[in-house]
Design a protein around this motif. Structure first.
Motif, PDB file in Angstrom:
ATOM      1  N   GLU A 136      38.904  39.500  40.018  1.00  0.00           N
ATOM      2  CA  GLU A 136      39.343  40.851  40.378  1.00  0.00           C
ATOM      3  C   GLU A 136      38.276  41.647  41.100  1.00  0.00           C
ATOM      4  N   HIS A 137      37.019  41.158  41.062  1.00  0.00           N
ATOM      5  CA  HIS A 137      35.926  41.837  41.761  1.00  0.00           C
ATOM      6  C   HIS A 137      35.610  41.181  43.104  1.00  0.00           C
ATOM      7  N   GLY A 138      36.430  40.218  43.509  1.00  0.00           N
ATOM      8  CA  GLY A 138      36.222  39.541  44.781  1.00  0.00           C
ATOM      9  C   GLY A 138      35.138  38.479  44.741  1.00  0.00           C
ATOM     10  N   ARG A 139      34.748  38.030  43.547  1.00  0.00           N
ATOM     11  CA  ARG A 139      33.693  37.013  43.424  1.00  0.00           C
ATOM     12  C   ARG A 139      34.308  35.632  43.271  1.00  0.00           C
ATOM     13  N   THR A 140      33.635  34.650  43.855  1.00  0.00           N
ATOM     14  CA  THR A 140      34.058  33.262  43.697  1.00  0.00           C
ATOM     15  C   THR A 140      33.653  32.785  42.300  1.00  0.00           C
ATOM     16  N   ARG A 141      34.643  32.322  41.534  1.00  0.00           N
ATOM     17  CA  ARG A 141      34.422  31.867  40.165  1.00  0.00           C
ATOM     18  C   ARG A 141      35.050  30.484  39.975  1.00  0.00           C
ATOM     19  N   THR A 142      34.789  29.871  38.822  1.00  0.00           N
ATOM     20  CA  THR A 142      35.440  28.605  38.481  1.00  0.00           C
ATOM     21  C   THR A 142      36.287  28.813  37.235  1.00  0.00           C
ATOM     22  N   ARG A 143      37.470  28.182  37.215  1.00  0.00           N
ATOM     23  CA  ARG A 143      38.400  28.366  36.093  1.00  0.00           C
ATOM     24  C   ARG A 143      37.905  27.653  34.835  1.00  0.00           C
TER      25      ARG A 143
END
Length: 434
Positions: free
Chosen positions: A321-328
């Motif tokens: 939601e903050h526009g950051r690339t994350r991993t599930r």
């Protein structure tokens, strides 16, 4: 002397030559000495130290178990950081002996003193010297061990390497050496916390055959208070009691057991680690495996990941939601390609049973005679509870060293804001503190 002078004719010799000066003819060959040692380029010379870690944030530990004291010298610490002995004492108290019935009964307060590098409560940027005296020494407990080697201890290999060793307490091979690591690690943790909000927490996840199920602990929310709520440092009260009981069983028999410490890092800055030989997980492995009694290291999914397929193991990306690339998922353990990705860093370190035990064992003496040994002295029946702050310290030393390297290499100039995150927030001109 003609034959003698002919053997000294000008011929290349290790990149140079020997002159055929006529004055040499007057010298007796018995007194003519020629050095045969080649000059070794400085970049090929070996520096055999072994007591220093780090490139930018450099820590050297010193001292022996039953000497005058132990400590460290920290070089490269940034200036103007608030620092006092109390900042280090918290973790030194977690590491010290005599905490409970499941640790060594040696009584040491491990009170530290800063001798340099701090002025009026602030670091000066110059080397910080920390000293902790040894006060409860019993060198006579090691009289038998001066002659016979303790099985699985460093006694024999220190003799094999140096031809001499400090007998009392094992000298540098004693876990007392880790005081310098824990003191400097406390400084590193403070820097990481103040700079990036980074938290490093370790806890006991296995003692002997008592294994804490991974799904019982939420690494997103586990707290230091939960870990420190019991003497074995397991955040689950039920399993903590099982672990304490397992240690008690062997303690009264004069035996020992090993276990596993799990360490997590929350809010680690992205981009730490330098391929290819200085990958972040490789540096972490070296650092924690340099601790006494370590025998194994797993990162992320570890060996269990070998039972999965690529489609099962891969951590799929998404945008939060903050526009950051994350991993599930986080089977990578917070590091991919040797570089931190911002997820929780997760590792496990295995510690062997304490090698010094109060039971009869077969061994040999220094003069190569077979004998039996019942070791005296005061030793932990299980090193794992006291290893928790040691693991945290070594992880902190790695991360702060890599953070300084990342800032120096990749953040001197404006970052690529489409792909990178700045290590520091952008300050308005009136906010710049100088």
């Amino acid at each position: 002397m003609a034959s003698s002078s002919s053997c000294l004719s000008s011929k290349p010799f290790f990149g140079g030559s020997i002159s055929s000066d006529p004055s040499l003819r007057s010298l007796s060959s018995a007194y003519l000495q020629v050095s045969l040692r080649p000059r070794i380029p400085k970049n090929l010379q070996i520096k055999a130290a072994g007591s220093t870690y780090g490139n930018n944030f450099r820590v050297t530990t010193y001292g022996e178990s039953h000497g005058g004291g132990v400590g460290c010298v920290i070089d490269g610490c940034p200036p103007r950081i608030p620092l006092s002995e109390s900042d280090m004492q918290v973790d030194l108290d977690r590491r010290r002996p005599g905490q409970s019935r499941i640790t060594t009964p040696r009584k040491e307060t491990d009170t530290c003193k800063i001798f340099s590098g701090v002025s009026e409560g602030l670091t000066t940027g110059t080397p910080i010297h920390v000293f902790v005296p040894n006060t409860d020494q019993r060198g006579h407990d090691y009289s038998e061990m001066s002659l016979a080697y303790r099985p699985s201890h460093a006694d024999a290999t220190y003799d094999m390497k140096y031809g001499v060793r400090s007998v009392q307490g094992g000298g540098r091979s004693s876990a007392r050496e880790t005081i310098g690591r824990v003191a400097s690690g406390a400084v590193a943790k403070k820097i990481l916390k103040d700079f990036a909000g980074t938290e490093i927490l370790a806890y006991v996840s296995q003692v002997h055959k008592v294994i804490l199920p991974e799904d019982l602990i939420d690494n997103e929310t586990v707290t230091l208070d939960q870990i420190e709520s019991n003497i074995v440092r397991c955040p689950d009260p039920e399993y903590a009691e099982k672990m304490i009981s397992a240690i008690d069983v062997v303690r009264v028999r004069g035996d020992s057991v090993g276990g596993v410490v799990t360490c997590i890092v929350r809010n680690c800055p992205r981009g730490l680690g330098s391929p290819v030989f200085d990958k972040l997980e490789a540096e972490l492995a070296k650092a924690v495996m340099s601790l006494p009694a370590t025998k194994g290291f797993q990162f992320g999914s570890g060996f269990a990941g070998t039972f999965l397929t690529g489609s099962e193991h891969n951590d799929e990306f998404y945008i939060d939601e903050h526009g950051r690339t994350r991993t599930r998922t986080n089977r990578s353990g917070g590091i991919q390609g040797g570089i931190s990705n911002g997820e929780i860093i997760n590792m496990r370190i295995a510690f062997k049973p304490t090698s010094t035990i109060g039971r009869k064992q077969n061994t040999v003496t220094r003069d190569k005679k077979e004998t039996e040994l019942i070791a005296r002295g005061r030793h932990d029946p299980c090193v794992v509870p006291r290893a928790v702050p040691m693991v945290e310290a070594m992880v902190a030393l790695v991360l702060v060293d890599q953070l300084m390297a990342q800032y120096a290499q990749c953040n001197l100039f404006p970052v690529n804001s489409d792909l990178q995150e700045p290590l520091l927030p952008v300050l308005e001109p009136e906010e710049v503190p100088f």
